[in-house]
Motif scaffolding. Structure first.
Motif, PDB file in Angstrom:
ATOM      1  N   ARG A  45      59.066 -36.508 -13.591  1.00 29.04           N
ATOM      2  CA  ARG A  45      60.137 -37.058 -12.762  1.00 29.04           C
ATOM      3  C   ARG A  45      59.605 -38.105 -11.796  1.00 29.04           C
ATOM      4  O   ARG A  45      60.284 -39.104 -11.516  1.00 29.04           O
ATOM      5  CB  ARG A  45      60.841 -35.929 -12.002  1.00 29.04           C
ATOM      6  N   ILE A  46      58.394 -37.887 -11.286  1.00 25.75           N
ATOM      7  CA  ILE A  46      57.788 -38.887 -10.405  1.00 25.75           C
ATOM      8  C   ILE A  46      57.599 -40.206 -11.152  1.00 25.75           C
ATOM      9  O   ILE A  46      57.875 -41.292 -10.613  1.00 25.75           O
ATOM     10  CB  ILE A  46      56.451 -38.370  -9.848  1.00 25.75           C
ATOM     11  N   ASP A  47      57.119 -40.120 -12.396  1.00 24.71           N
ATOM     12  CA  ASP A  47      56.949 -41.348 -13.199  1.00 24.71           C
ATOM     13  C   ASP A  47      58.278 -42.083 -13.362  1.00 24.71           C
ATOM     14  O   ASP A  47      58.349 -43.323 -13.235  1.00 24.71           O
ATOM     15  CB  ASP A  47      56.369 -40.989 -14.568  1.00 24.71           C
ATOM     16  N   ILE A  48      59.338 -41.314 -13.656  1.00 21.40           N
ATOM     17  CA  ILE A  48      60.647 -41.942 -13.843  1.00 21.40           C
ATOM     18  C   ILE A  48      61.145 -42.552 -12.533  1.00 21.40           C
ATOM     19  O   ILE A  48      61.671 -43.665 -12.493  1.00 21.40           O
ATOM     20  CB  ILE A  48      61.648 -40.903 -14.383  1.00 21.40           C
ATOM     21  N   LEU A  49      60.956 -41.816 -11.422  1.00 26.19           N
ATOM     22  CA  LEU A  49      61.413 -42.321 -10.132  1.00 26.19           C
ATOM     23  C   LEU A  49      60.625 -43.552  -9.694  1.00 26.19           C
ATOM     24  O   LEU A  49      61.203 -44.496  -9.114  1.00 26.19           O
ATOM     25  CB  LEU A  49      61.289 -41.217  -9.079  1.00 26.19           C
ATOM     26  N   GLU A  50      59.333 -43.566  -9.962  1.00 22.16           N
ATOM     27  CA  GLU A  50      58.545 -44.744  -9.625  1.00 22.16           C
ATOM     28  C   GLU A  50      59.002 -45.949 -10.432  1.00 22.16           C
ATOM     29  O   GLU A  50      59.115 -47.071  -9.898  1.00 22.16           O
ATOM     30  CB  GLU A  50      57.062 -44.459  -9.878  1.00 22.16           C
ATOM     31  N   ASN A  51      59.260 -45.725 -11.707  1.00 22.33           N
ATOM     32  CA  ASN A  51      59.753 -46.838 -12.534  1.00 22.33           C
ATOM     33  C   ASN A  51      61.123 -47.299 -12.056  1.00 22.33           C
ATOM     34  O   ASN A  51      61.407 -48.514 -11.988  1.00 22.33           O
ATOM     35  CB  ASN A  51      59.824 -46.388 -13.988  1.00 22.33           C
ATOM     36  N   ALA A  52      61.991 -46.338 -11.686  1.00 21.80           N
ATOM     37  CA  ALA A  52      63.316 -46.708 -11.192  1.00 21.80           C
ATOM     38  C   ALA A  52      63.215 -47.481  -9.875  1.00 21.80           C
ATOM     39  O   ALA A  52      63.979 -48.428  -9.638  1.00 21.80           O
ATOM     40  CB  ALA A  52      64.169 -45.454 -11.010  1.00 21.80           C
ATOM     41  N   LEU A  53      62.286 -47.088  -9.029  1.00 22.09           N
ATOM     42  CA  LEU A  53      62.093 -47.809  -7.764  1.00 22.09           C
ATOM     43  C   LEU A  53      61.615 -49.232  -8.021  1.00 22.09           C
ATOM     44  O   LEU A  53      62.084 -50.193  -7.387  1.00 22.09           O
ATOM     45  CB  LEU A  53      61.104 -47.057  -6.883  1.00 22.09           C
ATOM     46  N   ASN A  54      60.681 -49.395  -8.953  1.00 24.16           N
ATOM     47  CA  ASN A  54      60.187 -50.736  -9.282  1.00 24.16           C
ATOM     48  C   ASN A  54      61.322 -51.619  -9.803  1.00 24.16           C
ATOM     49  O   ASN A  54      61.436 -52.798  -9.430  1.00 24.16           O
ATOM     50  CB  ASN A  54      59.059 -50.648 -10.306  1.00 24.16           C
ATOM     51  N   VAL A  55      62.165 -51.027 -10.667  1.00 22.75           N
ATOM     52  CA  VAL A  55      63.288 -51.796 -11.204  1.00 22.75           C
ATOM     53  C   VAL A  55      64.259 -52.179 -10.098  1.00 22.75           C
ATOM     54  O   VAL A  55      64.753 -53.320 -10.026  1.00 22.75           O
ATOM     55  CB  VAL A  55      63.991 -50.992 -12.309  1.00 22.75           C
ATOM     56  N   ALA A  56      64.551 -51.189  -9.206  1.00 28.17           N
ATOM     57  CA  ALA A  56      65.496 -51.468  -8.113  1.00 28.17           C
ATOM     58  C   ALA A  56      64.954 -52.552  -7.187  1.00 28.17           C
ATOM     59  O   ALA A  56      65.704 -53.440  -6.742  1.00 28.17           O
ATOM     60  CB  ALA A  56      65.780 -50.179  -7.339  1.00 28.17           C
ATOM     61  N   GLU A  57      63.661 -52.479  -6.871  1.00 27.37           N
ATOM     62  CA  GLU A  57      63.075 -53.505  -6.006  1.00 27.37           C
ATOM     63  C   GLU A  57      63.057 -54.862  -6.697  1.00 27.37           C
ATOM     64  O   GLU A  57      63.290 -55.905  -6.057  1.00 27.37           O
ATOM     65  CB  GLU A  57      61.665 -53.086  -5.603  1.00 27.37           C
TER      66      GLU A  57
ATOM     67  N   LEU B 251      61.906 -40.457  -4.450  1.00 31.56           N
ATOM     68  CA  LEU B 251      60.486 -40.402  -4.781  1.00 31.56           C
ATOM     69  C   LEU B 251      59.717 -39.570  -3.758  1.00 31.56           C
ATOM     70  O   LEU B 251      58.806 -38.812  -4.124  1.00 31.56           O
ATOM     71  CB  LEU B 251      59.931 -41.825  -4.852  1.00 31.56           C
ATOM     72  N   ILE B 252      60.089 -39.705  -2.481  1.00 31.21           N
ATOM     73  CA  ILE B 252      59.428 -38.892  -1.447  1.00 31.21           C
ATOM     74  C   ILE B 252      59.656 -37.404  -1.719  1.00 31.21           C
ATOM     75  O   ILE B 252      58.726 -36.592  -1.679  1.00 31.21           O
ATOM     76  CB  ILE B 252      59.962 -39.286  -0.049  1.00 31.21           C
TER      77      ILE B 252
ATOM     78  N   LEU C  56      71.736 -43.990 -15.401  1.00 30.86           N
ATOM     79  CA  LEU C  56      70.624 -43.946 -16.339  1.00 30.86           C
ATOM     80  C   LEU C  56      69.488 -43.077 -15.797  1.00 30.86           C
ATOM     81  O   LEU C  56      68.888 -42.280 -16.533  1.00 30.86           O
ATOM     82  CB  LEU C  56      70.120 -45.360 -16.621  1.00 30.86           C
ATOM     83  N   LEU C  57      69.209 -43.248 -14.502  1.00 30.14           N
ATOM     84  CA  LEU C  57      68.155 -42.444 -13.899  1.00 30.14           C
ATOM     85  C   LEU C  57      68.501 -40.951 -13.974  1.00 30.14           C
ATOM     86  O   LEU C  57      67.654 -40.122 -14.330  1.00 30.14           O
ATOM     87  CB  LEU C  57      67.955 -42.858 -12.446  1.00 30.14           C
ATOM     88  N   ALA C  58      69.747 -40.609 -13.685  1.00 28.06           N
ATOM     89  CA  ALA C  58      70.160 -39.206 -13.758  1.00 28.06           C
ATOM     90  C   ALA C  58      70.039 -38.678 -15.181  1.00 28.06           C
ATOM     91  O   ALA C  58      69.622 -37.529 -15.399  1.00 28.06           O
ATOM     92  CB  ALA C  58      71.597 -39.065 -13.251  1.00 28.06           C
ATOM     93  N   ALA C  59      70.379 -39.509 -16.165  1.00 30.39           N
ATOM     94  CA  ALA C  59      70.275 -39.077 -17.560  1.00 30.39           C
ATOM     95  C   ALA C  59      68.817 -38.845 -17.957  1.00 30.39           C
ATOM     96  O   ALA C  59      68.496 -37.880 -18.665  1.00 30.39           O
ATOM     97  CB  ALA C  59      70.923 -40.118 -18.470  1.00 30.39           C
ATOM     98  N   GLU C  60      67.921 -39.743 -17.506  1.00 32.55           N
ATOM     99  CA  GLU C  60      66.509 -39.564 -17.836  1.00 32.55           C
ATOM    100  C   GLU C  60      65.934 -38.310 -17.159  1.00 32.55           C
ATOM    101  O   GLU C  60      65.143 -37.578 -17.762  1.00 32.55           O
ATOM    102  CB  GLU C  60      65.737 -40.809 -17.412  1.00 32.55           C
ATOM    103  N   LEU C  61      66.351 -38.079 -15.916  1.00 32.57           N
ATOM    104  CA  LEU C  61      65.898 -36.864 -15.237  1.00 32.57           C
ATOM    105  C   LEU C  61      66.470 -35.612 -15.905  1.00 32.57           C
ATOM    106  O   LEU C  61      65.786 -34.586 -16.034  1.00 32.57           O
ATOM    107  CB  LEU C  61      66.299 -36.910 -13.761  1.00 32.57           C
ATOM    108  N   ASP C  62      67.713 -35.694 -16.340  1.00 30.54           N
ATOM    109  CA  ASP C  62      68.313 -34.553 -17.038  1.00 30.54           C
ATOM    110  C   ASP C  62      67.581 -34.256 -18.344  1.00 30.54           C
ATOM    111  O   ASP C  62      67.465 -33.090 -18.740  1.00 30.54           O
ATOM    112  CB  ASP C  62      69.792 -34.839 -17.340  1.00 30.54           C
TER     113      ASP C  62
END
Length: 541
Positions: free
Chosen positions: A236-248, A282-283, A493-499
């Motif tokens: 989940r951390i990997d997914i959240l880090e990638n999502a943060l990079n995309v959002a930024e 992510l935190i 999409l992020l919720a689906a990947e986490l699910d």
């Protein structure tokens, strides 16, 4: 009676001595059935020792500050190093000492006693009517062996030597060899009633083995569940880090478009808010992963000085394919044989049955038979007295019956009623426990089937959310959508990947719960622990 009468006494003692008692007692040992369980699923492997990482192997697992850990290695390290398990392993040993104490009741014992006495008294002479002093010196030595048998028999073989000397009579020595037999004829008679305490102690020893197996099962399940939770948290951390990079990245692109005048300034807020939300997630994700890392290190109890400072790298891959499950009846049948709680409940019934045996015997009156047989030799000294054991007809033989019965026997009847009620209660508890465990197995199977179905369902959801985000992004690029809608699509999409990650972990944990419910977790993990099968109770056959 013929001359070597004392030899007959010795022969009688040998015939009913310790050898038969040992045979009776040794026949009561409890064995574990070695036959495989009928109806068990084919994928259940035979039990053998699990591979356990030794302290020397830790160096090969990674650097000093980093531990590469597979789920199998985590289980092995926990079985070797967990301090709670180390303490629990001693419980069967402690329980076994109580059985040894009860077994010792039937061990023969040797006794010996030496005493000496002097008596000085005054006597009156009938001839001269005067008082005179009389001194009597006596020495006695007695030794022998005694034993209690499970039949309710008490045996004692003894050798007694007396030497007496008086100022009015010559020295005289006597040597006596004798056999005393005490046999309970009613209360206290029979192997069944006299072995109750020993059999209950052995049942308690077996119960401690089931307790140990339940403890090990819970530990292995806890280690595996924590491992999968930690692995899921890392993913989940990997997914959240990638999502943060995309959002930024999208926030930066939106700012550039605003500066170029192609996008309204209000769109910047949606992308910035989405990036801020990803930082919050992510935190929280990193904190949860760190908590699970510490919990995992606590369970495996790695023997080094770093303890909770070590970084843990899970090396087991997440299995994305769900294996087919067996019919519910297979898992229920497996639980019927292998759940430690059920086997402990069966031992409780056996203990209560033994109580009924004891209390039923306690309703009988006490009627004991006493028989004493001996032969004595006399002489001026010890040696001559021993040699004269074969001479003459100096023997003694006595017998007696003793009867005792408390009027009304109120205590005996109360104990018998209590034992029978406790037995009925134990049977009712077993029936209830069987129903509860069957329900647990079926609940766990439903959850495993649900988690398996969710793996495929979440995969489809992720694919559709990818398409949705791509379409929304394309509309935004041509000015037909807003940053808020794009951010919402990213969030979906992020919720689906986490699910999807949660579905993988939930499936693994559902299998753990199912194998705990049917009692086969340790067997499937090749962990060799006593208490795998129901006990064999010879006295119930």
């Amino acid at each position: 009676m013929s001359r070597p009468r004392y030899q007959y006494i010795l022969a009688c003692a040998l015939l009913i001595g310790s050898a038969p008692a040992s045979a009776w007692l040794d026949a009561q040992t409890l064995a574990w059935p070695e036959q495989p369980l009928p109806g068990a699923p084919d994928h259940t492997p035979a039990t053998r020792s699990a591979p356990v990482a030794t302290n020397d192997d830790l160096a090969a697992l990674g650097t000093r500050n980093r531990l590469e850990l597979s789920v199998e290695t985590a289980v092995g390290m926990a079985l070797e190093n967990n301090p709670s398990l180390a303490a629990q392993r001693l419980q069967p040993l402690i329980a076994g000492t109580f059985a040894a104490v009860e077994r010792a009741v039937f061990d023969p014992s040797v006794f010996a006693r030496i005493e000496t006495s002097r008596e000085v008294a005054e006597r009156v002479s009938e001839d001269i009517q005067q008082n005179f002093a009389v001194r009597n010196d006596t020495e006695r030595a007695r030794a022998g062996i005694r034993q209690t048998l499970p039949t309710g028999t008490e045996l004692e073989l003894s050798l007694t030597q007396d030497l007496s000397e008086s100022s009015r009579s010559p020295r005289q020595a006597s040597t006596r060899v004798g056999l005393t037999l005490t046999q309970a004829l009613l209360n206290g008679f029979g192997i069944a009633s006299n072995l109750v305490a020993l059999r209950q102690a052995r049942a308690d020893t077996l119960a401690s083995a089931y307790e140990l197996r339940a403890f090990v099962t819970a530990l292995v399940a806890d280690v595996e569940a924590t491992y999968w939770d930690y692995l899921g948290a890392r993913r989940r951390i990997d997914i959240l880090e990638n999502a943060l990079n995309v959002a930024e990245q999208q926030s930066r692109e939106a700012r550039l478009r605003i500066e170029a005048g192609t996008v309204a300034r209000v769109e910047q807020a949606a992308f910035a808010a989405e990036a801020a939300r990803r930082r919050q997630d992510l935190i929280d994700g990193r904190a949860e992963a760190d908590r699970l890392r510490i919990r995992l290190l606590q369970l495996i109890s790695a023997p080094d000085g770093l303890r909770y400072e070590r970084a843990v790298e899970p090396s087991t891959d997440v299995i994305t394919d769900a294996a087919p499950l067996d019919a519910p009846s297979d898992y229920v049948a497996l639980a019927e044989r292998r759940r430690p709680e059920l086997n402990q409940a069966r031992l409780d019934i056996a203990r209560n049955e033994l109580d009924v045996v004891a209390t039923r015997n306690g309703l009988l009156p006490r009627l004991d038979l006493f028989v004493t047989l001996g032969q004595t030799g006399f002489a001026r000294h010890y040696g001559g007295a021993y040699e004269n054991l074969d001479g003459g007809d100096t023997y003694d033989l006595s017998g007696a019956l003793e009867f005792e019965y408390p009027l009304g026997n109120r205590a005996g009847h109360a104990l018998d009623r209590r034992a029978k009620a406790s037995l009925r209660q134990a049977w009712a508890s077993l029936d209830n426990l069987q129903r509860v465990i069957e329900a647990e197995v079926r609940y766990a199977l439903i959850e495993a089937e649900r988690a398996a179905a969710q793996i495929e369902a979440t995969a489809a959801t992720v694919r559709l959310q990818h398409d949705t985000l791509a379409a929304e992004q394309a509309r935004f690029d041509v000015g037909r959508s807003t940053g808020l809608l794009v951010a919402q699509a990213q969030r979906d999409l992020l919720a689906a990947e986490l699910d999807r990650i949660d579905a993988f972990i939930a499936y693994r944990q559902a299998l753990i719960d199912l194998h705990v419910a049917d009692g086969s977790l340790l067997t499937r993990r090749l962990v060799d622990t006593p208490g795998e099968l129901p006990p064999a109770l010879p006295w119930r056959d």
